[in-house]
Write a protein that holds these residues in place. Structure first.
Motif, PDB file in Angstrom:
ATOM      1  N   ASN A  47       0.840  -1.197   0.000  1.00  0.00           N
ATOM      2  CA  ASN A  47       0.000   0.000   0.000  1.00  0.00           C
ATOM      3  C   ASN A  47       0.878   1.253   0.000  1.00  0.00           C
ATOM      4  O   ASN A  47       2.107   1.169   0.058  1.00  0.00           O
ATOM      5  CB  ASN A  47      -0.995  -0.006   1.168  1.00  0.00           C
ATOM      6  CG  ASN A  47      -0.313   0.072   2.531  1.00  0.00           C
ATOM      7  OD1 ASN A  47       0.823   0.523   2.662  1.00  0.00           O
ATOM      8  ND2 ASN A  47      -1.029  -0.368   3.567  1.00  0.00           N
ATOM      9  N   GLY A  48       0.226   2.408  -0.067  1.00  0.00           N
ATOM     10  CA  GLY A  48       0.967   3.659  -0.192  1.00  0.00           C
ATOM     11  C   GLY A  48       1.786   4.030   1.020  1.00  0.00           C
ATOM     12  O   GLY A  48       2.622   4.943   0.950  1.00  0.00           O
ATOM     13  N   ASN A  49       1.598   3.323   2.144  1.00  0.00           N
ATOM     14  CA  ASN A  49       2.407   3.551   3.343  1.00  0.00           C
ATOM     15  C   ASN A  49       3.610   2.622   3.415  1.00  0.00           C
ATOM     16  O   ASN A  49       4.338   2.624   4.405  1.00  0.00           O
ATOM     17  CB  ASN A  49       1.551   3.369   4.599  1.00  0.00           C
ATOM     18  CG  ASN A  49       0.488   4.435   4.730  1.00  0.00           C
ATOM     19  OD1 ASN A  49       0.743   5.607   4.457  1.00  0.00           O
ATOM     20  ND2 ASN A  49      -0.713   4.032   5.129  1.00  0.00           N
ATOM     21  N   GLY A  50       3.791   1.804   2.375  1.00  0.00           N
ATOM     22  CA  GLY A  50       4.919   0.885   2.361  1.00  0.00           C
ATOM     23  C   GLY A  50       4.667  -0.411   3.088  1.00  0.00           C
ATOM     24  O   GLY A  50       5.600  -1.188   3.314  1.00  0.00           O
ATOM     25  N   GLU A  51       3.413  -0.681   3.448  1.00  0.00           N
ATOM     26  CA  GLU A  51       3.075  -1.909   4.154  1.00  0.00           C
ATOM     27  C   GLU A  51       2.752  -3.021   3.165  1.00  0.00           C
ATOM     28  O   GLU A  51       2.118  -2.775   2.123  1.00  0.00           O
ATOM     29  CB  GLU A  51       1.862  -1.671   5.063  1.00  0.00           C
ATOM     30  CG  GLU A  51       2.092  -0.612   6.124  1.00  0.00           C
ATOM     31  CD  GLU A  51       0.808  -0.135   6.768  1.00  0.00           C
ATOM     32  OE1 GLU A  51       0.875   0.311   7.924  1.00  0.00           O
ATOM     33  OE2 GLU A  51      -0.259  -0.217   6.116  1.00  0.00           O
TER      34      GLU A  51
END
Length: 358
Positions: A47-51
């Motif tokens: 995802n966009g948070n790097g998760e």
């Protein structure tokens, strides 16, 4: 049981069975292949948070992937000169189909779907003739191969669907390969790369070739903006002391524009741009060099180099709503690189070359 199978098969063929959506797969923003610490290979959703929102096994090293436009399905391609591609239901982790390159062919690690998701196109090498091929696969019916056409050149690598939904942009790298020679490049003295625009009926409608002095500049990776602007990234196969431009922009019907920053910045790219992306607002182009450990940010309108960002072994890059998202072979992801508020996330997985937006 036979009647039930026949019923389900009919439902699938008619497109009436419920299909998993990307929300059911954790709503990933990107796909990337990677290497786990135990030596196994995976395809991940990020995802966009790097998760990491899902992690699915691959039988060998992956390169890029193609994300289906509506259902939670990805086609993961083997690294060149691989001969397989896996179709994976990203919500369940189940392999739903496996593509095999025809005899005397191998894949180049990239592919793209039609706008409606009914058809998959793959870049391939006919290594006996030396011609590039675009394979056509029916995504509605188990990914059966239904045709092929000439790519417009030799060694087609990356390929993007243009905004008209009818034309494929193909990066013909110009390099001949053969599985018996592994990844050896067989025709460097005579290579001739080009950028071809090919209709879905197989007609080459436009072809761009660089000046003869740059014929060893292999056109490899592409990014396309909604207005039809195409960015193309190159990898130099010539003299190591030369520092040619490695990024270009093109609009249909116009001459290509090569982006040429001062030589000291070109030198940092070490003759190699691994991935390229255009920002959502179409005002920036990002180009990565894992060999040089840098990201170059250019202004799309002027072609000027705006910044050089140091990130070790950086390669994957994709646009976000307002910025770029990057991955490195050291297992890191990076967000907000344009704003200066760079956020880093670390994983045990070493990310492969490409980051595919979902």
């Amino acid at each position: 049981m036979t009647d039930r199978r026949a019923f389900l098969s009919g439902m699938l063929a008619a497109g009436l069975c419920p299909q998993t959506t990307w929300a059911e797969a954790g709503s990933p923003d990107f796909l990337s292949a990677g290497l786990r610490p135990n030596g196994s290979y995976v395809l991940c959703g990020l995802n966009g948070n790097g998760e990491i929102v899902f992690e699915l096994p691959l039988p060998d090293r992956g390169h890029a992937a193609a994300a289906h436009p509506t259902r939670a399905e990805a086609v993961a391609f083997a690294r060149r000169p691989g001969t397989f591609a896996l179709v994976i239901d990203c919500a369940t982790g189940r392999e739903t189909a496996r593509l095999h390159a025809p005899a005397d062919r191998h894949f180049y690690g990239h592919g793209t779907f039609s706008d409606d998701g009914d058809t998959l196109f793959t870049t391939e090498n006919d290594y006996e003739s030396g011609e590039g091929i675009i394979g056509i696969w029916d995504a509605r019916n188990g990914y059966q191969r239904i045709g092929e056409f000439f790519s417009g050149g030799t060694g087609p690598h990356d390929m993007k669907l243009m905004p008209d939904g009818q034309t494929l942009a193909v990066a013909n790298g110009g390099i001949e390969t053969h599985p018996e020679a592994g990844r050896t490049k067989l025709n460097i003295p005579t290579m001739q790369p080009n950028l071809s625009y090919v209709s879905m009926s197989g007609e080459v409608v436009e072809r761009i070739e660089l000046d003869q002095a740059l014929r060893k500049n292999s056109i490899r990776h592409l990014a396309v903006a909604p207005d039809g602007t195409l960015a193309f990234a190159m990898q130099w196969q010539g003299d190591v002391v030369a520092h040619p431009p490695l990024l270009g922009l093109h609009r249909r019907g116009s001459k290509e524009i090569l982006l040429e920053p001062p030589d000291r910045y070109l030198k940092r790219l070490v003759g190699y741009v691994g991935s390229v992306a255009i920002s959502k607002a179409m005002d920036f182009v990002a180009a990565t060099s894992p060999r040089g450990g840098v990201v170059h940010m250019y202004a799309t309108d002027t072609g000027d180099l705006l910044s050089q960002i140091e990130i070790e072994d950086v390669c994957g890059v994709a646009q976000t709503s307002v910025d770029f998202f990057l991955t490195s072979g050291l297992g890191k992801t990076f967000q907000n690189v344009l704003t200066g508020e760079k956020k880093t996330t670390e994983h045990a997985i070493k990310w492969d070359n490409h980051l595919i937006p979902v």
